[in-house]
Design a protein around this motif. Sequence first.
Motif, PDB file in Angstrom:
ATOM      1  N   CYS A  85     -44.974 -35.847  46.171  1.00  0.00           N
ATOM      2  CA  CYS A  85     -45.683 -35.641  45.026  1.00  0.00           C
ATOM      3  C   CYS A  85     -44.338 -36.066  43.973  1.00  0.00           C
ATOM      4  CB  CYS A  85     -46.232 -34.154  44.713  1.00  0.00           C
ATOM      5  SG  CYS A  85     -44.855 -32.792  44.833  1.00  0.00           S
ATOM      6  N   PHE A  86     -44.858 -36.377  42.915  1.00  0.00           N
ATOM      7  CA  PHE A  86     -44.146 -36.897  41.614  1.00  0.00           C
ATOM      8  C   PHE A  86     -44.008 -35.874  40.421  1.00  0.00           C
ATOM      9  CE2 PHE A  86     -45.062 -40.489  43.939  1.00  0.00           C
ATOM     10  CZ  PHE A  86     -43.732 -41.278  44.054  1.00  0.00           C
ATOM     11  N   ASP A  87     -42.996 -35.187  39.982  1.00  0.00           N
ATOM     12  CA  ASP A  87     -43.004 -34.743  38.578  1.00  0.00           C
ATOM     13  C   ASP A  87     -42.567 -35.605  37.618  1.00  0.00           C
ATOM     14  OD1 ASP A  87     -40.000 -35.235  39.085  1.00  0.00           O
ATOM     15  OD2 ASP A  87     -39.504 -33.482  37.765  1.00  0.00           O
ATOM     16  N   ARG A  88     -42.434 -34.999  36.461  1.00  0.00           N
ATOM     17  CA  ARG A  88     -42.605 -36.115  35.224  1.00  0.00           C
ATOM     18  C   ARG A  88     -41.190 -36.608  34.908  1.00  0.00           C
ATOM     19  NH1 ARG A  88     -43.506 -30.685  33.020  1.00  0.00           N
ATOM     20  NH2 ARG A  88     -41.685 -29.752  31.778  1.00  0.00           N
ATOM     21  N   PHE A  89     -40.081 -36.028  35.317  1.00  0.00           N
ATOM     22  CA  PHE A  89     -38.824 -36.532  35.553  1.00  0.00           C
ATOM     23  C   PHE A  89     -38.622 -37.496  36.270  1.00  0.00           C
ATOM     24  CE2 PHE A  89     -38.604 -32.474  33.312  1.00  0.00           C
ATOM     25  CZ  PHE A  89     -37.702 -32.783  31.975  1.00  0.00           C
ATOM     26  N   GLY A  90     -39.178 -37.254  37.528  1.00  0.00           N
ATOM     27  CA  GLY A  90     -38.963 -38.386  38.594  1.00  0.00           C
ATOM     28  C   GLY A  90     -39.551 -39.660  38.456  1.00  0.00           C
ATOM     29  N   ARG A  91     -40.655 -39.396  37.834  1.00  0.00           N
ATOM     30  CA  ARG A  91     -41.633 -40.591  37.299  1.00  0.00           C
ATOM     31  C   ARG A  91     -41.271 -41.332  36.127  1.00  0.00           C
ATOM     32  NH1 ARG A  91     -43.444 -44.517  37.405  1.00  0.00           N
ATOM     33  NH2 ARG A  91     -45.602 -45.449  37.539  1.00  0.00           N
ATOM     34  N   TYR A  92     -41.106 -40.718  35.127  1.00  0.00           N
ATOM     35  CA  TYR A  92     -40.505 -41.314  33.894  1.00  0.00           C
ATOM     36  C   TYR A  92     -39.181 -41.346  33.376  1.00  0.00           C
ATOM     37  CZ  TYR A  92     -45.546 -42.274  32.966  1.00  0.00           C
ATOM     38  OH  TYR A  92     -46.727 -42.506  32.874  1.00  0.00           O
ATOM     39  N   GLY A  93     -38.505 -40.498  34.176  1.00  0.00           N
ATOM     40  CA  GLY A  93     -37.004 -40.417  33.955  1.00  0.00           C
ATOM     41  C   GLY A  93     -36.216 -41.704  33.677  1.00  0.00           C
ATOM     42  N   PRO A  94     -36.405 -42.633  34.797  1.00  0.00           N
ATOM     43  CA  PRO A  94     -35.750 -43.953  34.782  1.00  0.00           C
ATOM     44  C   PRO A  94     -36.072 -44.776  33.273  1.00  0.00           C
ATOM     45  CG  PRO A  94     -36.508 -43.505  37.104  1.00  0.00           C
ATOM     46  CD  PRO A  94     -37.044 -42.541  35.965  1.00  0.00           C
ATOM     47  N   TYR A  95     -37.035 -44.530  32.850  1.00  0.00           N
ATOM     48  CA  TYR A  95     -37.532 -45.317  31.493  1.00  0.00           C
ATOM     49  C   TYR A  95     -37.575 -44.712  30.223  1.00  0.00           C
ATOM     50  CZ  TYR A  95     -39.508 -47.303  35.813  1.00  0.00           C
ATOM     51  OH  TYR A  95     -39.953 -47.420  37.077  1.00  0.00           O
ATOM     52  N   GLY A  96     -36.231 -43.744  30.251  1.00  0.00           N
ATOM     53  CA  GLY A  96     -35.999 -43.122  29.002  1.00  0.00           C
ATOM     54  C   GLY A  96     -36.783 -41.805  28.515  1.00  0.00           C
ATOM     55  N   TYR A  97     -37.468 -41.029  29.428  1.00  0.00           N
ATOM     56  CA  TYR A  97     -37.873 -39.655  29.266  1.00  0.00           C
ATOM     57  C   TYR A  97     -36.793 -38.800  29.866  1.00  0.00           C
ATOM     58  CZ  TYR A  97     -41.219 -35.882  29.864  1.00  0.00           C
ATOM     59  OH  TYR A  97     -41.685 -34.513  29.844  1.00  0.00           O
ATOM     60  N   GLY A  98     -36.807 -37.858  29.026  1.00  0.00           N
ATOM     61  CA  GLY A  98     -35.972 -36.754  29.487  1.00  0.00           C
ATOM     62  C   GLY A  98     -34.401 -36.668  28.816  1.00  0.00           C
ATOM     63  N   TYR A  99     -34.120 -37.818  28.105  1.00  0.00           N
ATOM     64  CA  TYR A  99     -32.905 -37.790  27.194  1.00  0.00           C
ATOM     65  C   TYR A  99     -32.856 -38.170  25.743  1.00  0.00           C
ATOM     66  CZ  TYR A  99     -32.638 -42.399  29.234  1.00  0.00           C
ATOM     67  OH  TYR A  99     -32.633 -43.648  29.663  1.00  0.00           O
ATOM     68  N   ALA A 101     -28.549 -41.012  23.374  1.00  0.00           N
ATOM     69  CA  ALA A 101     -28.247 -41.370  24.688  1.00  0.00           C
ATOM     70  C   ALA A 101     -28.850 -42.831  25.303  1.00  0.00           C
ATOM     71  CB  ALA A 101     -28.133 -40.624  25.789  1.00  0.00           C
ATOM     72  N   GLY A 102     -29.942 -43.152  24.300  1.00  0.00           N
ATOM     73  CA  GLY A 102     -30.536 -44.341  24.588  1.00  0.00           C
ATOM     74  C   GLY A 102     -32.051 -44.148  25.182  1.00  0.00           C
ATOM     75  N   GLY A 103     -32.373 -42.786  25.135  1.00  0.00           N
ATOM     76  CA  GLY A 103     -33.786 -42.633  25.707  1.00  0.00           C
ATOM     77  C   GLY A 103     -34.711 -42.417  24.536  1.00  0.00           C
ATOM     78  N   LEU A 104     -35.909 -42.035  24.668  1.00  0.00           N
ATOM     79  CA  LEU A 104     -36.784 -41.880  23.823  1.00  0.00           C
ATOM     80  C   LEU A 104     -36.825 -40.524  22.833  1.00  0.00           C
ATOM     81  CD1 LEU A 104     -39.985 -43.570  25.495  1.00  0.00           C
ATOM     82  CD2 LEU A 104     -38.572 -44.344  23.517  1.00  0.00           C
ATOM     83  N   GLY A 105     -35.918 -39.741  23.400  1.00  0.00           N
ATOM     84  CA  GLY A 105     -35.856 -38.340  22.673  1.00  0.00           C
ATOM     85  C   GLY A 105     -37.268 -37.520  23.016  1.00  0.00           C
ATOM     86  N   VAL A 106     -37.883 -37.664  24.246  1.00  0.00           N
ATOM     87  CA  VAL A 106     -38.993 -36.807  24.763  1.00  0.00           C
ATOM     88  C   VAL A 106     -38.686 -36.126  26.116  1.00  0.00           C
ATOM     89  CG1 VAL A 106     -40.538 -38.383  23.364  1.00  0.00           C
ATOM     90  CG2 VAL A 106     -40.226 -38.972  25.559  1.00  0.00           C
ATOM     91  N   GLY A 107     -39.502 -35.106  26.271  1.00  0.00           N
ATOM     92  CA  GLY A 107     -39.135 -34.434  27.591  1.00  0.00           C
ATOM     93  C   GLY A 107     -37.933 -33.557  27.646  1.00  0.00           C
ATOM     94  N   GLU A 108     -37.523 -33.073  26.602  1.00  0.00           N
ATOM     95  CA  GLU A 108     -36.353 -32.236  26.642  1.00  0.00           C
ATOM     96  C   GLU A 108     -36.844 -30.797  26.281  1.00  0.00           C
ATOM     97  OE1 GLU A 108     -32.567 -34.016  24.995  1.00  0.00           O
ATOM     98  OE2 GLU A 108     -34.134 -34.870  23.545  1.00  0.00           O
ATOM     99  N   HIS A 109     -37.788 -30.485  27.004  1.00  0.00           N
ATOM    100  CA  HIS A 109     -38.390 -29.173  27.118  1.00  0.00           C
ATOM    101  C   HIS A 109     -38.922 -28.645  28.427  1.00  0.00           C
ATOM    102  CE1 HIS A 109     -41.837 -31.861  26.322  1.00  0.00           C
ATOM    103  NE2 HIS A 109     -42.600 -30.858  26.814  1.00  0.00           N
ATOM    104  N   GLY A 110     -39.364 -27.566  28.185  1.00  0.00           N
ATOM    105  CA  GLY A 110     -39.922 -26.921  29.623  1.00  0.00           C
ATOM    106  C   GLY A 110     -39.039 -26.728  30.543  1.00  0.00           C
ATOM    107  N   ASP A 111     -39.610 -26.833  31.922  1.00  0.00           N
ATOM    108  CA  ASP A 111     -38.726 -26.632  32.741  1.00  0.00           C
ATOM    109  C   ASP A 111     -38.035 -28.159  33.384  1.00  0.00           C
ATOM    110  OD1 ASP A 111     -37.676 -25.819  35.427  1.00  0.00           O
ATOM    111  OD2 ASP A 111     -39.375 -26.477  36.614  1.00  0.00           O
TER     112      ASP A 111
END
Length: 886
Positions: A280-294, A298-308
Amino acid sequence: MGLSNLNPLRSRDVKRPKLPMYKQLNPASSSSPTKERYSDVDGSSDDYSSGDSSDGSLRSRPDPRRSRHASSSASSNSALMAQRPSPTSQRRSPRRHLYRLPNKVIRVLCIALITTIVVFIFGLVRASQMESRRTAEGKVEKKPPPPPPWENFKFLTRYYGGLKTLVPVEENVPQYPRFEDEAPYNASAPSAQKEGDKPGKRKTAEGSPAATKTIPPSKSFMDHPGSVVPNSRQGFQECFLDEQKSIRIPPIQYYDGRPSGFPDNVVGSYELLSLPEDICFDRFGRYGPYGYGYSVKAGGLGVGEHGDRAGADEVWKSTKQVDWSSNIDWAEAQRRCFKANEGRYMPVEAHKNPLQGFYIQEQDGKSGLKTRADVQSSETMATTKPVGEKENGSATPEVPKPNGTVPRSAFVIRAWDEIDWNAERILNLRALVAELSLASGGRYDVHLLVQVRNDGKNPVWADDEAYQKRINDTIPAEFRGVVTLWSETQMLAIYQGVRDLWTKGPELPVHGSYRGLQMAMQYFAYKHPEYEHFWQWEMDIRYTGHYYDLLSKLEAWAKEQPRKGLWERNARFYMPYVHGTWDDFKQMARVQTEHGIVGADNIWDNVIKKGGNKDKQELPNQVKTKGEKSVWGPERPKDEKDWFEHDRDPVPPTSYERDKYVWGVGEEADLITLNPIFNPEGTTWELADDITGYNETSNIGKPPRRAQIITASRMSRRLLLTMHRETAFKKHHAFPEMWPATVALHHGYKAVFAPHPLFVDREWPTEYMAHILNGGRNGASGGSRTSVFGNREHNMRGLTWFYNAGFSANLYKRWLGLKINNDGGEQFELRPDNSADDQTVSTMRGGEGRMCLPPMLLHPVKDVVLPVEQEAEEAKVTISESDPSA
């Protein structure tokens, strides 16, 4: 007795037989004084009494005086003669009628009654017309129909389990489907249910393993045993984002197992298509390489910095985060990747656009015209020759043409120029290009086919600068190089003369994006001969796994499918819990097709009509079934004038009965769909008759046709060029969801429906669901009014893949950590609710961490708005000097 005896006003005196009456011969005796003196005034005169009534009264009331008078007169008269009955004695009492209205009054009343009836009839006709007009205009408020049965089914809850409850797939107890001999799923103690209700497994939310279990580390999908993503061991040259080969995209990460109780797919199969179902895939493992979570800094999209976020940093453990704010150009990255691996692919001659018209500098049929950029480039190359090069020699030897055997494909994503490019769309498009083009070594090229909706305001076909300006104004910089524009006006000019049936009204013409989007794909294929196949994709499709792994396995499975019974299998949903293995399903489809089955569409076919042979009556339950002919080779239109370039169509090498499921094995599919390819004839699908250009006179009717809902599919170059030429030269065309499959049917091309896994949001009885989905003719999904496509499409709103499904978007947004319908969100992932009972979605305890989904296709997914974390600027605090005079 006559009818006069029924008169109630008639005298009730008893009839007696009449005897002859006698009178004296001397008429003077009748007026004797004696008679007058002794006469009875109450009825002795014949002038005031009828014969019947007076005679009866005399007999019923004897008078002594009358008897004496009668005896004296009898003795004095010696001769008697018979008396004639007098006219007055024959008269009857007059009938007594009720009061009779005058004729004039009766005539007036009749005219008034007839006029009232006529006016009433005309009033009803007028009211019916007005009601029909109001109904057609949608102004009549009808009573809402009762809810369909599926809305009463219970919602499934374990889709929203978290990483803290991960268990191996073989140990998972799915909440759904459940066999008949299994007990109902216990949401509060799934582990105890698996192990015989052992105590101490999951008593409360705080004491459950979900509250204390740590999240295991994620793994790279490149290292998964079932992954088919190419690597360096297979002669693959790694591709980078930049020309310096310094920016490497991190691989996506997965987790082993699934959340406890996660339901199984009810339609389709992982095993059949060799897709990974044990991860199974979580959201960080799926979209983290493409700018999600930072952050943006730092060069990301500024999304995914909330929740678990527990374990999220594993994504960038081996490869650092990519700075996506740098000058990323996906078009150039794809070119470099293809050049590095060009030797693996089939050589394809580049498309040459011939100059149309006379140019003075043309020589030997080749254009000598060069653009300014070409001239500057040639001058630069001439001034930078390598040292030691001979004057009449070449700088480097010619690069040998590639001699590989792998065909290349174009992955075309449809979009429009006014689309909102939010962060989630950018993430998905980055994943598509990286996983299909760069990860495959250039086997796929990703294109954006963008519609210009207002080409009157934006004259892109009149000026090259206007063309590029429209791209720059509407498309993010990193994707501008992969854009191809098209418009309705352009398609109208290319495919002129197609008769428009106006199936959906004047707002949706046949050359538009709704009814004519296949035209743009046809012309795109004509302009790109370097591709053997073309995937058509939509902007609202999401896949929670690796895109290359999905497409390559779909293509490989479709290639191995035999043609025998293929169209019949294509027309059915495959449900493993009902149909068993794929071989069982193949046999079932063949038996149903050849012998037929009793369904709602033919259950009354054996009802005996008037005048039938009563000696051959059958019982009501003995319904004769009627099979149908299997498709074997081309199914052409009925009129031979509608046939088009059929000389090179594939022909079966043997008869249907003699084939041993051999023909078609190893043959590339011309059409791969992701929904059943059904027969629209007889269904309630409103676009079943949206096909034009064919002869339908003399009761020929519509040509044979097939359709699939959702246009996402893979089409071969052969199929697209056939569609292109038929539309241009024969003016044949159909609705985009019907046109590719119909052309494949007419020309005998290989079409395959790939049964990918589908999930459902409620506890459907599996047998009932199979009956609904395959409720058409002879167990197929189409072919009759009872088909699920049409008026019964509401039954598929709870699936993860349908054009109007609601479950797909809700599941995807919850997976991203968003709050939907007041459920989910950051607090749900981090903190358990002890007061909840886990019985419904809204009463789940939570606290299990972020969601983890197995690879699944989701459609449609729209309006996903992710919260963007902006960098906080340092507040500039200005301290004003104190005023001493204050």
